[in-house]
Design an enzyme around this catalytic site. Structure first.
Site, PDB file in Angstrom:
ATOM      1  CG  ASP A 176      -2.176   0.841   1.007  1.00  0.00           C
ATOM      2  OD1 ASP A 176      -3.246   0.251   0.756  1.00  0.00           O
ATOM      3  OD2 ASP A 176      -2.081   2.084   1.052  1.00  0.00           O
ATOM      4  CG  ASN A 212      -7.834  -4.087  -4.395  1.00  0.00           C
ATOM      5  OD1 ASN A 212      -8.986  -4.097  -4.835  1.00  0.00           O
ATOM      6  ND2 ASN A 212      -7.500  -3.437  -3.285  1.00  0.00           N
ATOM      7  CE1 TYR A 246     -12.096   3.580 -10.326  1.00  0.00           C
ATOM      8  CE2 TYR A 246     -14.254   3.232 -11.318  1.00  0.00           C
ATOM      9  CZ  TYR A 246     -13.270   2.843 -10.428  1.00  0.00           C
ATOM     10  OH  TYR A 246     -13.430   1.722  -9.659  1.00  0.00           O
ATOM     11  CE  LYS A 255     -10.692   0.553 -11.578  1.00  0.00           C
ATOM     12  NZ  LYS A 255      -9.651  -0.247 -10.894  1.00  0.00           N
ATOM     13  CB  THR A 301     -14.826   1.064  -0.198  1.00  0.00           C
ATOM     14  OG1 THR A 301     -15.020   1.576  -1.532  1.00  0.00           O
ATOM     15  CG2 THR A 301     -15.167  -0.416  -0.175  1.00  0.00           C
TER      16      THR A 301
END
Length: 282
Positions: A38, A93, A170, A174, A205
């Site tokens: 991370d 991820n 975005y 994707k 999230t």
């Protein structure tokens, strides 16, 4: 019941929170040694400590990495192999959804470039170095096949349909993840290396909630969800576990949708009871 990832080694990016953290915990619970990667090292270290506390029979390490930098990703993969002796699962991820991302007329080039650097190049580099590591895994003598591994790339439902709230960079990023995953899956299928995309629906999230920062934006998304609620990170972690394990041994090149029915629904049911989300592993 045997653990589904016993004696396997996994690397998860964006492991400090959300889907990444829940997946790290679940993979460890299923017997995997886990490298939590991370940009927020403190968050990754907290997750690794939690794994060691709950699952002392596995190994968990944390490392800082910016997936927008190739050297950082290569270093993380090299570390996983050095510490665990191999790499069996790569979960690309990490990603961003910039609050300034909008439609074509408003999105600045710097926002577009930053999103592509992290969401597309970061996944490309993650796949590249994971494939190189997985090629070194031993051959299954009984079947005469290389063990290979599983690579999971987080895409999104917006790669399959337009987003109701504009987020052009975005969405485009994707879509690129889906295309890249399919092609790599075909190229490396005979090597025993499986690649699948995980396509989450709207999740509760920080990444999405920071973007849907008004009641109007939240309602604009919820109106399209047959289940009437945002998904939970732990629900995506369970899907990632399936793709990581031999339970999905005959799956590669798929767009695995976990979206509460969103991409299958034209009109959302009204007045039906809302299902309760599962409890987080954290």
């Amino acid at each position: 019941m045997p653990q589904r990832l016993a004696n396997k080694a996994a690397l998860i990016t964006g492991a400090g929170s959300g889907i990444g953290l829940e997946s790290s915990l679940l993979f460890a619970q299923e017997g995997a040694n886990v490298l939590l990667v991370d940009i927020n090292l403190a968050a990754a270290q907290k997750g690794a400590a939690l794994i060691q506390e709950r699952f002392p029979n596995v190994k968990a390490l944390a490392v800082h990495a910016d997936v927008g930098k190739e050297d950082d990703i290569k270093g993380a993969v090299d570390l996983a192999v050095a510490e665990f002796g191999r790499l069996d699962v790569m979960f690309n991820n990490a990603g961003i959804m910039h609050p300034a991302d909008d439609h074509a007329l408003n999105t600045e080039e710097k926002i577009w470039d930053l999103t592509m650097q992290i969401n597309v190049k970061g996944v490309w580099w993650g796949c590249k170095y994971a494939i190189m590591a997985m090629r070194k895994n031993p051959v299954d003598e009984e079947r005469g096949l290389r063990v290979g591994g599983s690579i999971i790339n987080t895409a999104s439902f917006v790669a399959l349909m337009g987003a109701a709230t504009p987020q052009l960079a975005y969405t485009a990023s994707k879509g690129a993840v889906l295309s890249m995953t399919r092609e790599l899956a075909m190229v490396h299928a005979r090597e025993g290396i499986r690649l699948n995309s995980l396509c989450p629906g709207p999740l509760k999230t920080p990444l999405l909630m920071d973007f849907l920062n008004t009641p109007e934006k939240k309602e604009r998304r919820l109106v399209h969800l047959p289940m009437g609620r945002f998904g939970e990170a732990v629900e995506l972690a369970k899907a990632a576990l399936f793709l990581a394990s031999d339970d999905s041994s005959y799956m590669t090149g798929t767009d695995f949708k976990v979206d509460g029915g969103l991409t299958s629904c034209y009109v959302t049911p009204v007045g039906e009871p809302t299902l309760q989300p599962p409890t987080s592993l954290i």
